[in-house]
Design a protein around this motif. Sequence first.
Motif, short mmCIF file in Angstrom:
data_model
loop_
_atom_site.label_atom_id
_atom_site.label_comp_id
_atom_site.label_asym_id
_atom_site.label_seq_id
_atom_site.Cartn_x
_atom_site.Cartn_y
_atom_site.Cartn_z
N SER A 671 -0.74 -64.42 21.52
CA SER A 671 -1.94 -64.30 22.36
C SER A 671 -1.59 -63.44 23.57
O SER A 671 -0.45 -63.46 24.05
N THR A 672 -2.55 -62.68 24.05
CA THR A 672 -2.32 -61.79 25.16
C THR A 672 -3.66 -61.44 25.80
O THR A 672 -4.70 -62.03 25.46
N TYR A 673 -3.67 -60.49 26.72
CA TYR A 673 -4.89 -60.02 27.36
C TYR A 673 -5.02 -58.51 27.16
O TYR A 673 -4.03 -57.81 26.98
N GLY A 674 -6.26 -58.04 27.15
CA GLY A 674 -6.52 -56.62 27.00
C GLY A 674 -7.99 -56.34 27.13
O GLY A 674 -8.78 -57.23 27.47
N PHE A 675 -8.37 -55.10 26.85
CA PHE A 675 -9.80 -54.77 26.89
C PHE A 675 -10.16 -53.93 25.67
O PHE A 675 -9.30 -53.33 25.03
N PHE A 676 -11.46 -53.93 25.36
CA PHE A 676 -11.92 -53.16 24.20
C PHE A 676 -13.26 -52.52 24.52
O PHE A 676 -13.99 -52.94 25.43
N PHE A 677 -13.58 -51.47 23.76
CA PHE A 677 -14.83 -50.73 23.95
C PHE A 677 -15.14 -49.97 22.66
O PHE A 677 -14.28 -49.81 21.79
N ARG A 678 -16.38 -49.54 22.56
CA ARG A 678 -16.79 -48.70 21.43
C ARG A 678 -16.98 -47.28 21.94
O ARG A 678 -17.89 -47.00 22.73
N ALA A 679 -16.10 -46.38 21.51
CA ALA A 679 -16.17 -44.98 21.95
C ALA A 679 -17.33 -44.27 21.26
O ALA A 679 -17.65 -44.56 20.10
N PRO A 680 -18.00 -43.33 21.94
CA PRO A 680 -19.10 -42.59 21.31
C PRO A 680 -18.59 -41.72 20.17
O PRO A 680 -17.49 -41.16 20.25
N THR A 709 1.99 -42.83 34.03
CA THR A 709 2.33 -42.99 35.44
C THR A 709 1.26 -43.75 36.21
O THR A 709 1.54 -44.30 37.27
N LEU A 710 0.03 -43.81 35.70
CA LEU A 710 -0.98 -44.67 36.32
C LEU A 710 -0.58 -46.14 36.16
O LEU A 710 -0.99 -46.99 36.94
N LEU A 711 0.22 -46.40 35.13
CA LEU A 711 0.65 -47.76 34.83
C LEU A 711 2.06 -48.05 35.34
O LEU A 711 2.70 -48.99 34.90
N GLY A 712 2.54 -47.23 36.25
CA GLY A 712 3.89 -47.45 36.76
C GLY A 712 4.95 -47.24 35.70
O GLY A 712 5.99 -47.89 35.71
N GLY A 713 4.71 -46.29 34.78
CA GLY A 713 5.69 -46.02 33.73
C GLY A 713 5.74 -47.11 32.69
O GLY A 713 6.71 -47.24 31.96
N GLY A 714 4.69 -47.91 32.58
CA GLY A 714 4.73 -49.07 31.70
C GLY A 714 4.05 -48.91 30.37
O GLY A 714 3.72 -49.91 29.73
N MET A 728 -14.29 -48.66 17.65
CA MET A 728 -13.74 -49.77 18.45
C MET A 728 -12.28 -49.49 18.78
O MET A 728 -11.47 -49.23 17.88
N ILE A 729 -11.95 -49.54 20.06
CA ILE A 729 -10.59 -49.32 20.52
C ILE A 729 -10.15 -50.51 21.38
O ILE A 729 -10.88 -50.93 22.28
N PHE A 730 -8.98 -51.05 21.06
CA PHE A 730 -8.39 -52.16 21.82
C PHE A 730 -7.14 -51.65 22.54
O PHE A 730 -6.31 -50.97 21.94
N ILE A 731 -7.00 -51.98 23.82
CA ILE A 731 -5.80 -51.67 24.60
C ILE A 731 -5.34 -52.98 25.22
O ILE A 731 -6.12 -53.65 25.90
N TYR A 732 -4.08 -53.38 24.97
CA TYR A 732 -3.67 -54.73 25.31
C TYR A 732 -2.22 -54.79 25.80
O TYR A 732 -1.42 -53.87 25.57
N ASP A 733 -1.90 -55.88 26.50
CA ASP A 733 -0.53 -56.15 26.93
C ASP A 733 0.32 -56.47 25.70
O ASP A 733 0.00 -57.40 24.96
N ALA A 734 1.41 -55.73 25.52
CA ALA A 734 2.20 -55.88 24.29
C ALA A 734 3.29 -56.94 24.43
O ALA A 734 4.34 -56.83 23.82
N SER A 735 3.04 -57.97 25.22
CA SER A 735 4.00 -59.07 25.36
C SER A 735 3.24 -60.38 25.29
O SER A 735 2.09 -60.46 25.75
N LEU A 744 -4.59 -53.37 34.70
CA LEU A 744 -4.43 -52.23 35.58
C LEU A 744 -5.15 -51.01 35.02
O LEU A 744 -5.87 -50.30 35.75
N LEU A 745 -5.00 -50.75 33.72
CA LEU A 745 -5.68 -49.62 33.11
C LEU A 745 -7.19 -49.85 33.06
O LEU A 745 -7.97 -48.91 33.23
N TYR A 746 -7.59 -51.08 32.84
CA TYR A 746 -9.01 -51.44 32.87
C TYR A 746 -9.63 -51.07 34.23
O TYR A 746 -10.73 -50.52 34.30
#
Length: 817
Positions: A671-680, A709-714, A728-735, A744-746
């Motif tokens: 389980s983790t946290y992230g965000f998702f959206f539907r790109a045009p 670099t917006l994410l501090g090199g993360g 549908m695109i998901f971007i999430y913490d990989a830990s 932060l990216l959100y």
Amino acid sequence: MYKCPGCGSEILIYKSKKGFSLICLNCRTGGEIETESEEKAYLQFLQEYKNGNFIPESQKDIKKELEASNITLNELPEALRKIYLIKGISVVKYRLFREENLEEGKRPEELELHPKLRNYLSHNGIERLYKFQELALNYVSEGKDILIEAPTGSGKTEAFTLPVVDNILNMNKRGVHALFLYPTKALTRDQADKFMALEKATGIKFRVFDGDTSQEEREKIFRDRPEVILTNPDLLHYHLTMPWSRFRHMIRNIQFLVIDEVHSYTGAFGTHLHFLIKRLKRFTGLQIIGSSATIGNPEEFSTMLFSSPVKVIRVSVGRKGRLHFAMLYPGERSNISASVEALRILQMYSYKTLAFSNTHRNAEFLLRAARKGGLNVDLHRAGLSLKKRQGVERRFKAGKIGAVVATPTLELGIDIGSVNAVVSNLVDFTRLLQRLGRAGRKGQESIALLFLNNNDPISSYFKNHPEDYFTELRPCYIEPKNEVIGAFQLLSASFDKPLREDEFPELFGVRKKLLGERKLIRKGKYIIPSQEAGKEIRESGIRGMGKRVFIKFKGRVIGERGLPMALRELHQGAVYFHSGEAYRSSMLHLSSGESYAEVEKLHEEIKTEALHYSVPEVLEVIERKQAFGMELNYAKLKITDVVRGYVEKEFYSDKKLKEVDLSDKLSFSFSTYGFFFRAPEPEIEGSEEEKVAGSFHALEHVLIEGSNTLLGGGSDEIGGISLGTTGMIFIYDASPGGNGLSRLLYSRFEKAVLRSRSILEECACQRDDGCPRCTYSYHCGNNNKPLLKAGALSSLEKIASGRRTWAGEIKLDKGYV
């Protein structure tokens, strides 16, 4: 043949109107000489070059920068001029970091300091404090929690130590009054030596108490309690959970908690510290003093970390010697090859060099290549034994090693002697400043090289927009909602002392779950831990929460990796690098007990990259917002990571040798946290499914890689999934449990979109699928297929223009990562 005085290549000489023209066929150094013969033209050319009049194209911008500082090109270190002429690299940006003086404050006698402290300062020749040190004294005396944000070597240690010692002297009361926390044991012991003179002058005792403190030393500390204890968060956590601990009893009434290197407490480790501070506050009222390198969000981050309002003291200057900085782009060779050649030149001119890599894998690659090139280098990284790391530090300090390849382990202030050159992979500007602070600390002139990559989107962006790089101040991040860490810390707090119902209200759901699992038990008006909880606490630590996989060679443990990363690096057939040696994994054993990989020595020059995919599941939407016109959903997610095979490549050329499917797929869910959206949907020629899916896959890549670099090199700690043709695109913490990066990216999504659009627009490649400079990702588990550059750009343009989209129903189409 006439040779270039700069790079040694052939000089072309031909007749011109005024005499002879000369041009180097490699570095393009050249000019026109008015004379009657070739020989005289060449001799005069050599003299003009020596005088700094004829210079390569790549050095013309450098000359302007130097002239603004009243420095001639000939005053540039000769090693740096040689590095500029390395074949296949270009100089993107030169900057001179000048020696800068800090603003001075009052004299010690003008401040309300204890007489012993004034005498100490006077005896050490300190006529005035710096202004920021004076501010620290004032704010601490007012009872405020503070964060001192200043460059390396500017006097941060004195800024947090003086007010603590002054307060203790004025108390005139025996016992432990302050706890100084450092992120590593090595740094703790390194800093302890700095307090000896202060202890002698004031009588305030400083003692180290950590895992390496002998039982004899511990007994001395218990008998004759020092006023200040120096330790690390791991030891503090361990002893808080033991009610019978004498250490815990000794620190239970401290007034001050000093946290050095605050910027290093980011992600999971920082989230642990956030809860550890809360646990410590259950025993005693604390005033917190933090010290940090420059970061992008000091007030926001320290307030979240300390769980209290924080007054920030910012210092932006403080170099003791001038530093020549160059941003270099290895367009025609690999980053590792260019770095090795730079190290060769620096060693030729007797520079003592730290070469930083961002990951242990890249550090191993650089070490291997440098040793093959005959360079005198060694390795310093986490995962090596303490004895090995200390040996490297001693030999480098003694001058027996010319360069050390290091991961961030040497970014912190460990004393490794005089360093006058730093070579770095691409990191954000904040982290680079920390690395640059290792060079020239004694006031000597130094060199710093930042190598961009020749094959990633963010390097391409900075190649075209180098000035933007210097605005990338790294934000730090934690995730207090991490339920995995929250559960561990709540169980730990119950061992510290019984929990009350009103404590840790933000973990109400976690507490309810632990009560249901009988790990926590109600006893009257308190909540206490069960025996099962004790086992769970002892088997885990606070350096992340992923399950550990031990790496065994001939039955001996040589290292470890956490899940889910271990799946990708230690699957059967994977090549793993350790201390410059290559190993092949023969077996990966995963279980609820001990998990391990068995490895064998490998003598081939190859490497592997895992082929993997991930499946997302939305557990709970926490927050929604509009970015341009598109709906973003921040959520709690379940990610299942699956490794299906791997690609084998030549080590140096990156040439693909073969693709292998695993007989049994490996999977891990968390389980983790992230965000998702539907790109045009993009406007592209044809509507084949692969083109549409490739458009969204490329969009996911460039959003993550271009935002590094917006994410501090993360970006290595963040994952992404595009679900086929759905958009549908998901971007999430990989830990496991989350680390705060996706949040932060959100929050910076609009800036990420605009940067990603610039990367795609400015990349000169003509390939439909793009290239490593725009759409490719080294983290791709699908071997960078399918990708469509034009489709990703079209979708980004629609997003930026305000096209409205909503997530709607999520269909689990084929996922690309």
